[in-house]
Motif scaffolding. Structure first.
Motif, PDB file in Angstrom:
ATOM      1  N   GLN A  24      -2.537  -2.653 -16.777  1.00 38.02           N
ATOM      2  CA  GLN A  24      -2.540  -3.267 -18.109  1.00 38.02           C
ATOM      3  C   GLN A  24      -3.109  -4.689 -18.038  1.00 38.02           C
ATOM      4  OE1 GLN A  24       1.475  -2.992 -19.508  1.00 38.02           O
ATOM      5  NE2 GLN A  24       1.308  -0.804 -20.034  1.00 38.02           N
ATOM      6  N   LEU A  25      -2.814  -5.388 -16.931  1.00 36.80           N
ATOM      7  CA  LEU A  25      -3.277  -6.765 -16.784  1.00 36.80           C
ATOM      8  C   LEU A  25      -4.798  -6.842 -16.706  1.00 36.80           C
ATOM      9  CD1 LEU A  25      -2.544  -9.776 -16.294  1.00 36.80           C
ATOM     10  CD2 LEU A  25      -2.495  -9.249 -13.844  1.00 36.80           C
ATOM     11  N   VAL A  26      -5.397  -5.921 -15.992  1.00 39.08           N
ATOM     12  CA  VAL A  26      -6.852  -5.957 -15.825  1.00 39.08           C
ATOM     13  C   VAL A  26      -7.575  -5.182 -16.922  1.00 39.08           C
ATOM     14  CG1 VAL A  26      -6.636  -6.224 -13.332  1.00 39.08           C
ATOM     15  CG2 VAL A  26      -6.824  -3.937 -14.300  1.00 39.08           C
ATOM     16  N   GLY A  27      -6.796  -4.636 -17.872  1.00 39.35           N
ATOM     17  CA  GLY A  27      -7.413  -3.942 -18.991  1.00 39.35           C
ATOM     18  C   GLY A  27      -7.877  -2.542 -18.682  1.00 39.35           C
ATOM     19  N   ASN A  28      -7.317  -1.935 -17.675  1.00 44.17           N
ATOM     20  CA  ASN A  28      -7.696  -0.570 -17.300  1.00 44.17           C
ATOM     21  C   ASN A  28      -6.919   0.471 -18.084  1.00 44.17           C
ATOM     22  OD1 ASN A  28      -9.257   1.191 -15.843  1.00 44.17           O
ATOM     23  ND2 ASN A  28      -7.746   1.439 -14.219  1.00 44.17           N
ATOM     24  N   VAL A  59       9.513   1.635  -8.164  1.00 43.56           N
ATOM     25  CA  VAL A  59       9.195   0.202  -8.232  1.00 43.56           C
ATOM     26  C   VAL A  59       7.688  -0.011  -8.105  1.00 43.56           C
ATOM     27  CG1 VAL A  59       9.566  -2.055  -7.161  1.00 43.56           C
ATOM     28  CG2 VAL A  59      11.441  -0.384  -7.261  1.00 43.56           C
ATOM     29  N   SER A  60       7.066   0.634  -7.115  1.00 44.98           N
ATOM     30  CA  SER A  60       5.621   0.472  -6.937  1.00 44.98           C
ATOM     31  C   SER A  60       4.860   1.026  -8.138  1.00 44.98           C
ATOM     32  CB  SER A  60       5.163   1.162  -5.646  1.00 44.98           C
ATOM     33  OG  SER A  60       5.463   2.539  -5.688  1.00 44.98           O
ATOM     34  N   GLY A  61       5.434   2.062  -8.787  1.00 43.99           N
ATOM     35  CA  GLY A  61       4.806   2.610  -9.976  1.00 43.99           C
ATOM     36  C   GLY A  61       4.783   1.607 -11.116  1.00 43.99           C
ATOM     37  N   GLU A  62       5.879   0.851 -11.273  1.00 42.36           N
ATOM     38  CA  GLU A  62       5.926  -0.171 -12.326  1.00 42.36           C
ATOM     39  C   GLU A  62       4.894  -1.261 -12.057  1.00 42.36           C
ATOM     40  OE1 GLU A  62       9.882  -1.603 -12.595  1.00 42.36           O
ATOM     41  OE2 GLU A  62      10.711   0.284 -13.342  1.00 42.36           O
ATOM     42  N   TYR A  63       4.786  -1.664 -10.782  1.00 47.18           N
ATOM     43  CA  TYR A  63       3.778  -2.668 -10.433  1.00 47.18           C
ATOM     44  C   TYR A  63       2.366  -2.148 -10.718  1.00 47.18           C
ATOM     45  CZ  TYR A  63       6.947  -5.994  -8.174  1.00 47.18           C
ATOM     46  OH  TYR A  63       7.921  -6.928  -7.928  1.00 47.18           O
ATOM     47  N   SER A  64       2.137  -0.879 -10.383  1.00 47.44           N
ATOM     48  CA  SER A  64       0.812  -0.297 -10.590  1.00 47.44           C
ATOM     49  C   SER A  64       0.442  -0.268 -12.068  1.00 47.44           C
ATOM     50  CB  SER A  64       0.780   1.128 -10.013  1.00 47.44           C
ATOM     51  OG  SER A  64      -0.428   1.763 -10.317  1.00 47.44           O
ATOM     52  N   GLU A  65       1.396   0.149 -12.908  1.00 47.51           N
ATOM     53  CA  GLU A  65       1.117   0.223 -14.340  1.00 47.51           C
ATOM     54  C   GLU A  65       0.911  -1.162 -14.926  1.00 47.51           C
ATOM     55  OE1 GLU A  65       2.934   2.333 -18.369  1.00 47.51           O
ATOM     56  OE2 GLU A  65       4.007   2.460 -16.462  1.00 47.51           O
ATOM     57  N   ALA A  66       1.746  -2.145 -14.499  1.00 45.45           N
ATOM     58  CA  ALA A  66       1.598  -3.502 -15.015  1.00 45.45           C
ATOM     59  C   ALA A  66       0.249  -4.101 -14.617  1.00 45.45           C
ATOM     60  CB  ALA A  66       2.741  -4.375 -14.486  1.00 45.45           C
ATOM     61  N   PHE A  67      -0.188  -3.810 -13.381  1.00 45.60           N
ATOM     62  CA  PHE A  67      -1.463  -4.349 -12.921  1.00 45.60           C
ATOM     63  C   PHE A  67      -2.625  -3.737 -13.704  1.00 45.60           C
ATOM     64  CE2 PHE A  67      -5.102  -4.443 -10.009  1.00 45.60           C
ATOM     65  CZ  PHE A  67      -5.172  -5.818  -9.768  1.00 45.60           C
TER      66      PHE A  67
END
Length: 740
Positions: A107-111, A97-105
């Protein structure tokens, strides 16, 4: 199933045992698990992480490593997180779950990069891949029998790394692998998996007895009737353990190699280690930039390495031996018409292949030269040339071809050579000492240059010194040995004012001639360095001497530059007596770290003791013993003597058996050490490892019988063979020795 026979022969028992079961289950998947079969048939065994590029599917385990596992081990992951089990368990249960949040974040900040170009096709990766390919091919060309040259495949099985030819038993064993492996597999399936099996699947699988190149390793001899072949690292550690527990002086022990051959200098099979010689030439060239054209137009003496010249001819240019001769004549006479070179005298120098017991015999074998009693083909002008590369693998074929080409040049070149210009052929006749001059007036002998030199390297330098009256001399050769000899003679004032090595071509996009300015390099590095370089090169690895494990030519040259004053004694290394040996030992001590971190020692044996006591270096990374180095230094001295007598047409050389060589069946072999491999105190005890679990009965425990303590490399566990037990045993009078 085609690979399973090889698993059996290679001793990969788990793969050999379970692969047939796995294959059988997969073949039944369609009937036993139809839904899974349909899923996999649709490509369910791979993962696509992006829809923006094609051909980007990866196996599921690789996808797992690239996502969840990568993030788990990266910044903010499990590494260094905590050692409490409860916290680790909570982290693992919520990681996806934390991995999904990390990946989504990200992508959100353009990293996260979402380009359409696959990462394997990026310019940086392509550049790195090209560099890796170049590194591999260069290593294969410089160190190995080139596995990419399909036209020169030898008839025998050869170790491409060391050049060692397989013995008859090893060759028969390796070539029969497919049939032997299939027989073993059939017996395995019949006995364990087919109906009516007679053995359990879990029964031990017998060890394969295939003879390989590893079977040819040097053995450590205990006595005339017994030999032991072990991995040098295992043997070294075992002997050290014995010495430690038997209360033997470790300094004395480490003055022996403790291995069959010195691993710092030789491979396990006794062949020499080799370095990349061209690295030293590259370092020297950096002192003065290369030149792609000659600015001055002065009369030039042009000297060519004949065999290198012949081997460089593209075989598409000829069909018969007469065609080959014509190509050679055209290429040579074309040099006279080059206004930039201004050639007045052209010298073609060949190696000699009629000398038995050459110190370069092992190197020629490593490169793939095939020994034979005579040429494989009778050379006639109109006869088609056989497989050219394979033909030139034989020294006898080379000798016959050299004679044919020399005759062809003498017959066909005079009318094409400009007036007052000459062409000289050295080593091209049945009597290899003969030197002939060819001109528009015909041919004549040059008796003053008749020479006994074996190698073209030194013979070219002989002619260069004889032509020193010319304003410029060019030597067409790309050999580090020749460069160093030329620098040595340039420092002594025996060569022309301008000296160049014509070393082929350079440039990635535009091909240019490559001229190495020898005279300018000599001026840049100085006279003293020029005079010690032949000794340095011979000591650190050339065609006839070993290099040191993981100590390349770049490291060597860095040491020379930093400690040139301490190594100036190497300028006299070419003398036949003991001069320069102390400087040679000093060079090796500096290469292995003398002076670093306050280290100071005067002998290699002392250095071995310090490094083995304070580091965990493998045995190959330790320096050789003083005894082994003494023999190596003698071989290097002999080679340096040859190089530094290049200016003498018929030098008087001592017998190589006085300088670290021994003759076996008319073939020169290296004397690795004069000492035994290990001290007798250890060698007589290494086979006293008990296999008894009790160790109270001297008839079962050889250590106890000899009055010695069992050590950790014995087979016994929780052994009661302690000091007290030994004392009681000795007091009863049952043992044959006292406690050590």
């Amino acid at each position: 199933m085609e690979t399973v026979p090889y698993f059996h022969l290679a001793g990969r028992t788990n793969y050999a045992r379970y692969t047939p079961i796995y294959v059988s289950e997969m073949r039944q998947l369609e009937t036993k698990q139809p839904k899974m079969y349909q899923f996999l048939d649709r490509g369910g065994f791979v993962v696509r992480r992006s829809d923006k590029t094609k051909f980007n599917s990866v196996p599921t385990d690789q996808a797992l490593e690239q996502t969840i596992n990568r993030e788990a081990k990266g910044s903010g992951g499990i590494i260094g997180f905590t050692l409490r089990k409860a916290a680790l368990l909570r982290w693992l249960l919520t990681r996806h779950v934390s991995g999904e949040y990390s990946e989504a974040f990200q992508q959100l900040v353009g990293n996260k990069s979402e380009g359409n170009l696959h990462e394997e096709l990026g310019p940086a990766r392509i550049s790195r891949d090209k560099a890796d390919v170049t590194t591999i091919t260069d290593y294969a060309r410089d160190h190995c029998q080139n596995p990419f040259d399909l036209d020169s495949i030898p008839k025998e099985l050869v170790n491409i790394t060391t050049g060692q030819i397989a013995t008859k038993s090893v060759q028969e064993s390796l070539t029969s692998i497919p049939e032997g492996g299939k027989t073993i597999l059939d017996n395995f399936l019949t006995a364990r998996l087919i109906d009516g099996e007679t053995k359990s699947l879990w029964d031990a699988i017998p060890k394969s007895k295939v003879a390989t190149f590893a079977s040819m390793k040097k053995a450590l001899t205990f006595d005339k009737d017994r030999k032991m072949v072990l991995d040098p690292e295992v043997l070294f550690r075992r002997l050290l353990s014995v010495a430690k527990h038997r209360d033997i002086d470790m300094r004395m022990v480490l003055s022996f190699e403790l291995t069959p051959v010195p691993p710092a200098l030789f491979h396990d099979d006794g062949t020499m280690r080799k370095a990349t010689k061209s690295d030293l030439a590259d370092k020297l060239e950096k002192n003065c930039p290369q030149e792609t054209e000659l600015k001055s137009k002065v009369d030039t003496a042009y000297i060519i390495d004949g065999m290198s010249f012949v081997q460089g001819i593209n075989e598409s240019q000829f069909k018969t031996f007469d065609d080959l001769g014509e190509v050679v004549v055209k290429k040579l006479t074309r040099l006279y018409r080059n206004p930039d070179l201004a050639v007045k005298i052209l010298t073609l120098v060949f190696d000699r292949y009629d000398v038995s017991g050459s110190i370069k015999g092992n190197e020629r074998q490593r490169r793939g030269d095939i020994g034979a009693d005579g040429p494989s083909h009778n050379i006639i002008g109109k006869r088609p040339v056989p497989n050219y590369r394979q033909f030139l693998k034989s020294g006898q074929n080379k000798a016959a071809l050299i004679y044919f080409l020399s005759q062809y040049i003498e017959e066909n070149a005079p009318q094409r050579i400009p007036q007052e210009d000459t062409l000289v052929i050295a080593g091209g006749h049945p009597n290899r000492e003969v030197v002939r001059e060819v001109s528009d007036q015909g041919t004549r002998d040059l008796e003053s240059l008749f020479s006994t030199h074996d190698e073209a390297d030194t013979r070219m330098v002989l002619h260069a010194t004889a032509l020193s009256t010319f304003p410029r001399t060019i030597v067409r050769c790309d050999d580090t040995d020749v460069l160093l000899i030329l620098l040595y003679y340039q420092s002594r004032g025996h060569l022309s004012p301008e000296v160049y090595m014509h070393a082929g071509h350079s440039g990635k996009f535009v091909t240019r001639e490559r001229f190495i300015p020898v005279s300018k390099i000599a001026t840049a590095i100085g006279i003293e360095q020029c005079r010690i370089l032949p000794a340095v090169h011979a000591l650190t690895g050339c065609d006839t001497t070993s290099s040191f494990f993981r100590l390349g030519k770049k490291t060597v040259y860095t040491v020379v530059q930093k400690h040139q004053e301490a190594l100036k004694g190497l300028a006299e290394f070419h003398s036949p007596d003991d001069e320069g040996l102390d400087a040679a030992r000093e060079l090796l001590l500096l290469m292995y770290g003398k002076g670093r971190k306050g280290r100071s020692y005067d002998t290699l044996d002392e250095l071995r003791f310090i490094l083995s006591s304070t580091t965990d270096k493998p045995v190959s990374s330790l320096p050789p013993t003083d005894d082994a180095f003494s023999q190596h230094a003698l071989r290097a001295k002999f080679q340096t003597m040859i190089w530094c007598r290049s200016h003498i047409a018929k030098p008087r050389m001592r017998d190589p058996t006085e300088y670290g060589w021994v003759k076996c069946n008319e073939i020169l072999q290296c004397v690795t050490t004069l000492k035994d491999s290990a001290p007798r105190d250890i060698r007589d005890l290494t086979h006293l490892f008990c296999k008894d679990t009790n160790c109270t009965d001297g008839r079962k425990c050889p250590c106890l019988f000899a009055g010695l303590k069992c050590i950790e490399i014995c087979s016994c566990n929780s052994c009661p063979n302690t000091v007290a037990v030994l004392q009681d045993y000795a007091d009863d009078g049952d043992g044959n020795g006292d406690e050590d």
